[in-house]
Design an enzyme around this catalytic site. Structure first.
Site, PDB file in Angstrom:
ATOM      1  N   CYS A 216      47.983  41.684  56.640  1.00 14.03           N
ATOM      2  CA  CYS A 216      46.823  41.136  56.070  1.00 14.03           C
ATOM      3  C   CYS A 216      46.946  41.369  54.459  1.00 14.03           C
ATOM      4  CB  CYS A 216      45.875  42.176  56.306  1.00 14.03           C
ATOM      5  SG  CYS A 216      45.428  42.585  58.117  1.00 14.03           S
ATOM      6  N   PRO A 219      44.369  39.609  48.648  1.00  7.62           N
ATOM      7  CA  PRO A 219      44.528  38.873  47.600  1.00  7.62           C
ATOM      8  C   PRO A 219      46.128  38.580  47.215  1.00  7.62           C
ATOM      9  CG  PRO A 219      43.663  40.670  46.391  1.00  7.62           C
ATOM     10  CD  PRO A 219      43.622  41.073  48.000  1.00  7.62           C
ATOM     11  N   CYS A 353      42.291  51.473  51.775  1.00  5.75           N
ATOM     12  CA  CYS A 353      41.616  52.209  50.713  1.00  5.75           C
ATOM     13  C   CYS A 353      40.439  53.058  51.282  1.00  5.75           C
ATOM     14  CB  CYS A 353      41.300  51.015  49.624  1.00  5.75           C
ATOM     15  SG  CYS A 353      40.191  49.889  50.377  1.00  5.75           S
TER      16      CYS A 353
END
Length: 791
Positions: A216, A219, A353
């Site tokens: 994944c 960015p 996160c």
């Protein structure tokens, strides 16, 4: 992480005409020019509006500036506090410090690209020039703290400061520093990246020969770290390892491409798949087809993101336990797919996160349980010394968004069993729980080192996953494949069995039971929990159709003049050259490593590749009269240079300054040595090489390789704007004034392009001329096709 609210904003959008492979031809060139001009006008309008708001007093005051512009959001959430107080993830006596840290803005952090030969020079420039200018500086009435290195990041290549991004943008005192950060980020020499985001790649322990999957990836800041580690030795142009960077979001893949392209590596491939059903790939090994297993996998899954409250202020008002309950199943499926594709002895880092154990320890515990000993948590307590961390927890409860608690799966009423799954609860068997060593997980709390919140677990694969051990072997002739169907490979020559991780299609009782569990069809499956892999999904292809990747045939007549003109070494891997054009004239030549070529050739039908390869040559019709129609591209010069034996001019540092500050300087401006070397050389593309003189320690002490063009009476460098500024900074040349000319240059872009097209020489290929012109304009304006990514 997928939880960043602004991740799908302007930075992720790329005009269709500007995507890789879309800028060729006259029509596309005109569209591109209009696009660039429009982007310039919009940027100027935004700057004017912002200036007007500030003049009217709309800046929000000092507090708003330091808080990043969210004064209207109250940083309170009663459910959040009740939930985490009850779970005791914060040590006793530290709760107030924990909450106080969450309410403070997140420090800006930056990371210097470590493998570059100029890393030391950039660090020196930061310390001696820009950081010194911050001493005793006050912004909006607050004293700017001196930037400090992250104590746990190797070689002091990562730093943090209390300056928010908004303060950096709007403060006149910090304009030089901000311009430096933007320019060096575009060059790939610096990444503005959150501190905790740097941890997972470091714990992967990557070596240059490793095959890496980033599941994944967008960015792309962690992907960039992985690429750096592959190129730890700059003298090796083609490391044996590679990175396959995947993301499910087609638009975010283009942001990922931009991040990866800054590092100019031939060992990166960007693909677009659902990570929970990413297909197994094949490679050719000594004439046999074998399934590709990865030495390292980064599994940085989508998450609720409550560890990002310091920068994503919206999380305060939107946080609920429902977010974690909805993501848990997806996270487990992605992690399971990851370990299936991990090689034995390989290492996978799972990270979020989020602080929530439902997204963290619960996923890891479920994965360990169904692995039946095939996986273990690695003890990384001695790695990254200086990093303060909390151990993983072994006891937790599940809460619904209405505040209702459940301690065990059996307590969950039937009408809630679609929201809550058995895998969300801790293991009750104390012996099993102890063997899992969940305390080896890492939880980073914001108040310990002034960071965001984060969770990391490092898994090592000791043997194949249990649901793959009973799969049949396939010898010699491979099965036909469609969608996400994979094949197994024959035994290796030494007699050892090559076991592959085939997709599970519910062919036996175990698979059927798992299918029932995932679909919530039976009460019995609910009681048992997860005992096998998730059901496979059909691979979906979506988004824009990309141009094909076509490798140059061995007997392609295109290559012979290139080889002769640049005197390429016989060892040059010409089979690794590719184009994005199936028919017609080839305008760009790209290059990948041998290992990525193997992957591309054997998986073209099952893999959606967004981008790969590094540009090494561009067609320039002017060059045909000199013996070669392709000029060198700056992006790939460090990859090509070791193989080039002709058309190399060694220049002194004064020559480099002239090349980078003047558009097309006459030969008479250069040193006498350079003039002598150029005198007997035919016109056309050249290599300009600067080697540092150890006897002149005040000069730049890292080598530079530039692409150039030798004309009849002039010598010029083909180097993008930001890269020019970078080299000039490293040489101590003041480049701040270049910023003043940017708006004027943008406004003239369209007019200049149209004028130059009108002046095209008679008889020359118009499309070639336009393409070369666009390339030149990109170099002049710094290629503003993408906005700088969020760190």
């Amino acid at each position: 992480m997928r939880a960043e609210p602004g991740a799908r904003g302007a930075a992720a959008w790329v005009p269709r005409c500007c995507r890789p492979g879309r800028t060729e031809g006259a029509a596309a060139t005109r569209v591109l020019c209009r696009c660039l001009a429009a982007m310039g006008r919009r940027a100027r309008d935004r700057r004017r509006q912002q200036q007007q708001r500030q003049e009217r007093g709309g800046g929000g005051g000092d507090q708003a500036g330091w808080a990043g512009g969210y004064p209207e959001i109250v940083k309170e959430n009663e459910l959040f506090e009740r939930y985490y107080r009850e779970l005791s993830i914060v040590p006793a006596g530290e709760w107030d410090a924990f909450m106080a840290a969450l309410r403070e803005p997140l420090p800006a952090t930056l990371r210097i690209t470590g493998y570059r030969s100029h890393a030391r020079e950039i660090l020196h420039c930061l310390r001696e020039k820009y950081f010194r200018e911050l001493q005793d500086l006050e912004v909006d009435g607050q004293k700017v703290e001196m930037p400090q290195p992250l104590s746990w990041y190797p070689e002091e290549l990562a730093w943090h400061t209390n300056l928010s991004r908004k303060i950096l943008r709007k403060s006149p005192q910090l304009e030089k520093f901000h311009q430096f950060l933007v320019s060096e980020t575009e060059c790939g020499n610096i990444s503005r990246q959150e501190a905790v985001s740097m941890i997972p790649p470091l714990l992967l322990n990557v070596n240059p020969h490793h095959k890496i999957l980033d599941m994944c990836a967008a960015p792309g800041s962690k992907t960039a770290q992985l690429i750096e580690m592959l190129h730890a030795d700059m003298n090796v142009p083609f490391p044996k390892g590679f990175v396959i960077a995947n993301d499910v979001d087609n638009k975010r893949c283009y942001l990922l491409v931009h991040q990866a392209k800054r590092l100019n590596s031939p060992c990166i491939m960007v693909v677009n798949h659902d990570a929970s059903s990413i297909p197994n790939l094949q490679i050719d090994v000594d004439g046999r087809k074998e399934v590709l297993f990865y030495d390292r996998i980064l599994c940085d899954v989508p998450c609720s993101g409550d560890g990002t409250m310091r920068k994503n202020i919206d999380v305060w008002k939107k946080w609920t336990t429902q977010n974690s309950l909805q993501l848990h199943g997806l996270q487990l499926r992605i992690a399971t797919r990851g370990v299936e594709q991990l090689a034995e002895g390989g290492r996978m880092v799972y990270s979020t996160c989020s602080l929530n154990p439902i997204e963290n320890e619960a996923v890891i515990a479920s994965l360990l349980e169904k692995s039946q000993g095939a996986l273990e948590l690695a003890d990384v307590s001695s790695e990254l010394p200086g990093l303060k961390r909390m151990p993983g927890i072994t006891k937790w409860k599940v809460m619904l968004k209405d505040g209702q608690w459940f301690e065990e799966w059996k307590d969950v009423p039937s009408n809630r069993q679609t929201q809550i799954r058995p895998t969300m609860f801790p293991i009750k068997d104390e012996e099993k729980l102890k063997a899992m060593n969940l305390e080896r997980c890492l939880r980073i709390l914001p108040h310990h080192q002034n960071t965001g919140g984060f969770f990391v677990a490092v898994l090592v694969k000791k043997s194949p996953m249990p649901w793959n051990k009973r799969q049949p072997k396939v010898h010699q002739k491979l099965l036909q494949q469609t969608g996400d169907t994979e094949v197994t490979a024959a035994n290796s020559d030494n007699g050892s069995e090559c076991i592959t991780e085939e997709p599970t299609l519910a062919e036996d009782e175990e698979s059927k039971k798992m299918q029932e569990l995932q679909n919530s069809d039976t009460e019995q499956s609910k009681k048992e929990g997860v005992c096998g892999p998730p059901p496979s999904k059909k691979m979906k292809l979506f988004g824009f159709k990309e141009d094909p990747f076509v490798f140059l045939p061995e007997d392609d007549p295109l290559f012979l003049p290139i080889q002769k003109f640049y005197a390429l070494d016989p060892s040059f891997p010409k089979m690794n050259l590719l184009t994005r054009t199936q028919e017609g004239k080839k305008r760009q030549l790209y290059m990948v490593s041998k290992e990525l070529r193997n992957v591309l050739l054997n998986n073209s039908e099952k893999m959606k590749v967004i981008n790969t390869g590094i540009k090494v040559w561009s067609r320039n019709s002017d060059g045909e009269q000199f013996g070669c129609a392709f000029r060198l591209a700056q992006e790939g010069i460090y990859t090509l240079y070791p193989f080039i034996h002709a058309r190399i001019i060694n220049v002194c540092i004064e020559d480099v300054k002239i090349l980078l500050t003047q558009e097309n300087p006459f030969l008479s401006k250069f040193s006498s040595e350079t003039q002598k070397k150029v005198k007997d050389m035919a016109m056309g593309s050249i290599v300009l090489k600067y080697d540092p003189d150890p006897e002149k320690p005040d000069d730049l002490q890292c080598p530079i390789v530039l692409c150039g063009w030798q004309g009849k009476t002039s010598l010029r460098a083909f180097v993008p704007k930001n890269e020019r500024l970078h080299y000039l900074r490293m040489m101590g040349v003041e480049v701040f004034k270049a910023k003043r000319k940017e708006e004027e240059l943008e406004s003239k872009t369209e007019e200049e392009v149209q004028h130059r097209l009108a002046q095209t020489e008679e008889g020359m290929d118009v499309e070639d001329k336009e393409h070369d012109l666009v390339t030149k304009m990109e170099a002049e304006i710094g290629n503003p096709l993408y906005l700088p990514p969020n760190p």
